[in-house]
Design a protein around this motif. Structure first.
Motif, short mmCIF file in Angstrom:
data_model
loop_
_atom_site.label_atom_id
_atom_site.label_comp_id
_atom_site.label_asym_id
_atom_site.label_seq_id
_atom_site.Cartn_x
_atom_site.Cartn_y
_atom_site.Cartn_z
N ILE A 43 10.14 -15.53 45.55
CA ILE A 43 9.20 -14.60 45.53
C ILE A 43 8.56 -14.97 46.88
CG2 ILE A 43 7.06 -13.63 44.65
CD1 ILE A 43 8.66 -13.93 41.82
N MET A 44 8.18 -16.13 47.22
CA MET A 44 7.37 -16.58 48.17
C MET A 44 8.11 -16.49 49.56
SD MET A 44 4.60 -17.41 46.92
CE MET A 44 3.51 -17.84 48.42
N GLU A 45 9.39 -16.61 49.57
CA GLU A 45 10.12 -16.38 50.66
C GLU A 45 10.29 -14.95 50.98
OE1 GLU A 45 14.99 -16.85 51.43
OE2 GLU A 45 14.01 -18.64 50.56
N SER A 46 10.38 -14.01 50.08
CA SER A 46 10.36 -12.56 50.21
C SER A 46 8.95 -12.39 51.05
CB SER A 46 10.56 -11.78 48.97
OG SER A 46 11.95 -12.13 48.38
N ILE A 47 7.80 -12.96 50.30
CA ILE A 47 6.57 -12.40 50.74
C ILE A 47 6.24 -12.83 52.16
CG2 ILE A 47 4.17 -13.09 50.63
CD1 ILE A 47 4.70 -13.09 47.77
N ARG A 48 6.95 -14.15 52.72
CA ARG A 48 7.11 -14.34 54.01
C ARG A 48 7.65 -13.84 55.13
NH1 ARG A 48 6.99 -19.76 51.55
NH2 ARG A 48 9.26 -19.88 51.58
N GLN A 49 9.11 -13.18 54.50
CA GLN A 49 9.78 -12.38 55.25
C GLN A 49 8.93 -10.91 55.55
OE1 GLN A 49 12.63 -12.57 56.81
NE2 GLN A 49 12.87 -14.55 56.27
#
Length: 194
Positions: A43-49
């Protein structure tokens, strides 16, 4: 009357204990290896993207706005310059038309330049629109790739199979519990008749 209530409470207690045992068995059968940190990391990776894509989109939009402003300023400047040149060339061509044909030819060339500039301006606007569409498509492609649609689909199918198997097991357990309850009800009814 008290005895009947005590028997009833004792039966309820036994049923609840059995239900507790069934739920505990079910709980113990379930996999305990689910790692919540993986989900939060994804989820955090998606938010960074998403943040990265927003910055890219803002940069592109700023570039498009700057190019549009430059195009508009240049177009206005050329239009003003062309109007002044047009007036001077027309007056010169009109007054000197019989003496020198160069003025008339210059006026015609100015009209050709104006048409070429309008065509060029249209092409630049089309190019800017196409670049904007290209950036949108690239953003959509990146979003789909960052989501890992293929991997997610495989994981969804695995999860679906697991849920189906768990549901089947729960249905079996529920059927067993219903049979036991029915059997106990019959035994209880038989005891009451005695």
């Amino acid at each position: 009357r008290m005895r009947a209530e005590m028997k009833k409470m004792a039966m309820e207690l036994r049923e609840k204990e059995k239900r507790l045992k069934l739920l505990l068995d079910d709980w113990n059968k379930r996999p305990k290896t689910i790692d919540r940190s993986q989900y939060t990391t994804r989820i955090m990776e998606s938010i960074r993207q998403v943040h990265k894509q927003k910055k890219t989109i803002q940069n592109i939009m700023r570039d498009i706005r700057d190019v549009s402003q430059d195009i508009n300023m240049t177009s206005q400047k050329v239009t003003r310059t062309e109007t002044v040149a047009d007036e001077r060339m027309y007056k010169a061509a009109q007054s000197q038309a019989k003496k020198e044909t160069a003025y008339v030819e210059s006026y015609r060339n100015l009209a050709t330049i104006r048409e070429s500039f309008d065509e060029l301006s249209g092409l630049i606007k089309t190019k800017a629109r196409l670049e904007s569409e290209k950036a949108e498509f690239q953003t959509k492609i990146q979003q789909l790739q960052s989501r890992g649609v293929d991997q997610n689909m495989e994981q969804v199918l695995v999860d679906l199979r697991q849920v189906k198997s768990e549901n089947a097991q729960l249905e079996k357990d529920l059927a067993k519990a219903a049979k036991k309850k029915k059997k106990k009800s019959k035994e209880k009814a038989a005891e009451s008749e005695d």
